[in-house]
Design a protein around this motif. Structure first.
Motif, PDB file in Angstrom:
ATOM      1  N   THR A 216      11.186  -6.622   3.933  1.00 20.52           N
ATOM      2  CA  THR A 216       9.853  -6.256   4.403  1.00 20.52           C
ATOM      3  C   THR A 216       8.796  -7.104   3.708  1.00 20.52           C
ATOM      4  O   THR A 216       9.069  -7.778   2.713  1.00 20.52           O
ATOM      5  CB  THR A 216       9.547  -4.768   4.117  1.00 20.52           C
ATOM      6  OG1 THR A 216       9.474  -4.585   2.697  1.00 20.52           O
ATOM      7  CG2 THR A 216      10.627  -3.859   4.693  1.00 20.52           C
ATOM      8  N   THR A 217       7.563  -7.051   4.227  1.00 20.89           N
ATOM      9  CA  THR A 217       6.450  -7.751   3.588  1.00 20.89           C
ATOM     10  C   THR A 217       6.229  -7.230   2.182  1.00 20.89           C
ATOM     11  O   THR A 217       5.911  -7.984   1.260  1.00 20.89           O
ATOM     12  CB  THR A 217       5.164  -7.567   4.413  1.00 20.89           C
ATOM     13  OG1 THR A 217       5.388  -8.081   5.734  1.00 20.89           O
ATOM     14  CG2 THR A 217       4.002  -8.321   3.780  1.00 20.89           C
ATOM     15  N   HIS A 218       6.427  -5.921   2.004  1.00 23.07           N
ATOM     16  CA  HIS A 218       6.275  -5.322   0.675  1.00 23.07           C
ATOM     17  C   HIS A 218       7.298  -5.908  -0.292  1.00 23.07           C
ATOM     18  O   HIS A 218       6.990  -6.192  -1.455  1.00 23.07           O
ATOM     19  CB  HIS A 218       6.453  -3.806   0.758  1.00 23.07           C
ATOM     20  CG  HIS A 218       6.338  -3.119  -0.582  1.00 23.07           C
ATOM     21  ND1 HIS A 218       7.430  -2.899  -1.392  1.00 23.07           N
ATOM     22  CD2 HIS A 218       5.252  -2.651  -1.255  1.00 23.07           C
ATOM     23  CE1 HIS A 218       7.022  -2.298  -2.503  1.00 23.07           C
ATOM     24  NE2 HIS A 218       5.713  -2.135  -2.443  1.00 23.07           N
ATOM     25  N   ASP A 219       8.539  -6.097   0.187  1.00 23.39           N
ATOM     26  CA  ASP A 219       9.575  -6.685  -0.653  1.00 23.39           C
ATOM     27  C   ASP A 219       9.200  -8.104  -1.072  1.00 23.39           C
ATOM     28  O   ASP A 219       9.493  -8.541  -2.175  1.00 23.39           O
ATOM     29  CB  ASP A 219      10.912  -6.715   0.090  1.00 23.39           C
ATOM     30  CG  ASP A 219      11.544  -5.334   0.189  1.00 23.39           C
ATOM     31  OD1 ASP A 219      11.140  -4.450  -0.582  1.00 23.39           O
ATOM     32  OD2 ASP A 219      12.426  -5.150   1.039  1.00 23.39           O
ATOM     33  N   ARG A 222       6.310  -7.803  -3.732  1.00 22.97           N
ATOM     34  CA  ARG A 222       6.683  -7.211  -5.027  1.00 22.97           C
ATOM     35  C   ARG A 222       8.187  -7.394  -5.215  1.00 22.97           C
ATOM     36  O   ARG A 222       8.984  -6.616  -4.705  1.00 22.97           O
ATOM     37  CB  ARG A 222       6.293  -5.735  -5.079  1.00 22.97           C
ATOM     38  CG  ARG A 222       6.526  -5.105  -6.440  1.00 22.97           C
ATOM     39  CD  ARG A 222       5.993  -3.673  -6.476  1.00 22.97           C
ATOM     40  NE  ARG A 222       6.288  -3.013  -7.719  1.00 22.97           N
ATOM     41  CZ  ARG A 222       5.597  -3.166  -8.856  1.00 22.97           C
ATOM     42  NH1 ARG A 222       4.548  -3.970  -8.859  1.00 22.97           N
ATOM     43  NH2 ARG A 222       5.930  -2.533  -9.955  1.00 22.97           N
TER      44      ARG A 222
END
Length: 239
Positions: A216-219, A222
């Motif tokens: 994901t973009t979050h992955d 971060r």
């Protein structure tokens, strides 16, 4: 949290593509070059721009989940895992045998080479002895050929004895790796080392690693090393 623990936490904020990057990202001297591979296809993941990226992205091959990871983030994680693995190792941990052997080869190459040559000679003599015995059991030294066995047996015994004497005479290479077993000392050694030595230090204990694609973009924003990176540690079989 100690400096070593901070390295080993594995979770750190990562600038998104386009943010300013202050660290030198010269791909020819990156610490993980030749160690890191894509988890999906096992292809190499060399430096491209500011990230280690699956080779499949260069065309000519297909990968279902090509990995790309921001270099400073994965390097920081791997260094942390390296520090934690060595400084938390029990004195009887086999990995310390590997590290000591590789540190000896790195810092005392001539002495180590002499020992390796003696070990190889002994191993060759032992293998020759096994072949002679195997051939004898198969009947290859029966009849007229029997007269050839005794001279061959004497030769291989002389070779084995000579190799054993040479190995004993070398006395082994004495190296001190205690500085890699104490957290603060290990961290100080790492921070004092130049890029070439840092690459060598990592390879004392690490054979390779794989990194998985961010889901994901979050992955991607971060980095979580525990979820995305698998490290292959050196074993005594590889000494």
């Amino acid at each position: 949290m100690s400096a070593a623990s901070s390295y080993a936490s594995g979770v750190c904020e990562v600038p998104l593509l386009g943010d300013t990057i202050g660290e030198n990202l010269d791909r020819t001297v990156r610490r993980l070059t030749d160690l890191i591979r894509c988890a999906a296809c096992n292809r190499a993941a060399p430096m491209m721009s500011s990230s280690y990226t699956c080779m499949s992205t260069q065309g000519g091959s297909t990968c279902l989940a090509p990995a790309s990871v921001y270099a400073p983030a994965v390097e920081r994680y791997v260094v942390g895992r390296w520090l934690d693995r060595l400084t938390s190792a029990d004195p009887e941990d086999p990995i310390l045998v590997v590290v000591a052997d590789r540190w000896g080869a790195l810092t005392k190459p001539a002495e180590t080479a002499e020992i390796e040559e003696a070990r190889a000679a002994l191993k060759a003599a032992e293998a020759q002895m096994e072949r002679l015995l195997r051939d004898r059991r198969k009947g290859l030294y029966e009849g007229p050929a029997a007269r050839f066995f005794e001279p061959a047996w004497q030769d291989v015994n002389r070779d084995m004895e000579a190799a054993r004497k040479t190995l004993k005479a070398t006395g082994g290479v004495t190296v001190d790796i205690s500085f890699l077993m104490e957290p603060e000392m290990a961290l100080e050694a790492w921070e004092a080392a130049d890029t070439g030595m840092r690459r060598d230090l990592l390879r004392l204990a690490i054979v390779g690693l794989t990194v998985a694609k961010a889901k994901t973009t979050h992955d991607r924003a971060r980095f979580d090393g525990d979820r995305r990176v698998k490290i292959r540690w050196a074993t005594v079989e590889e000494v």
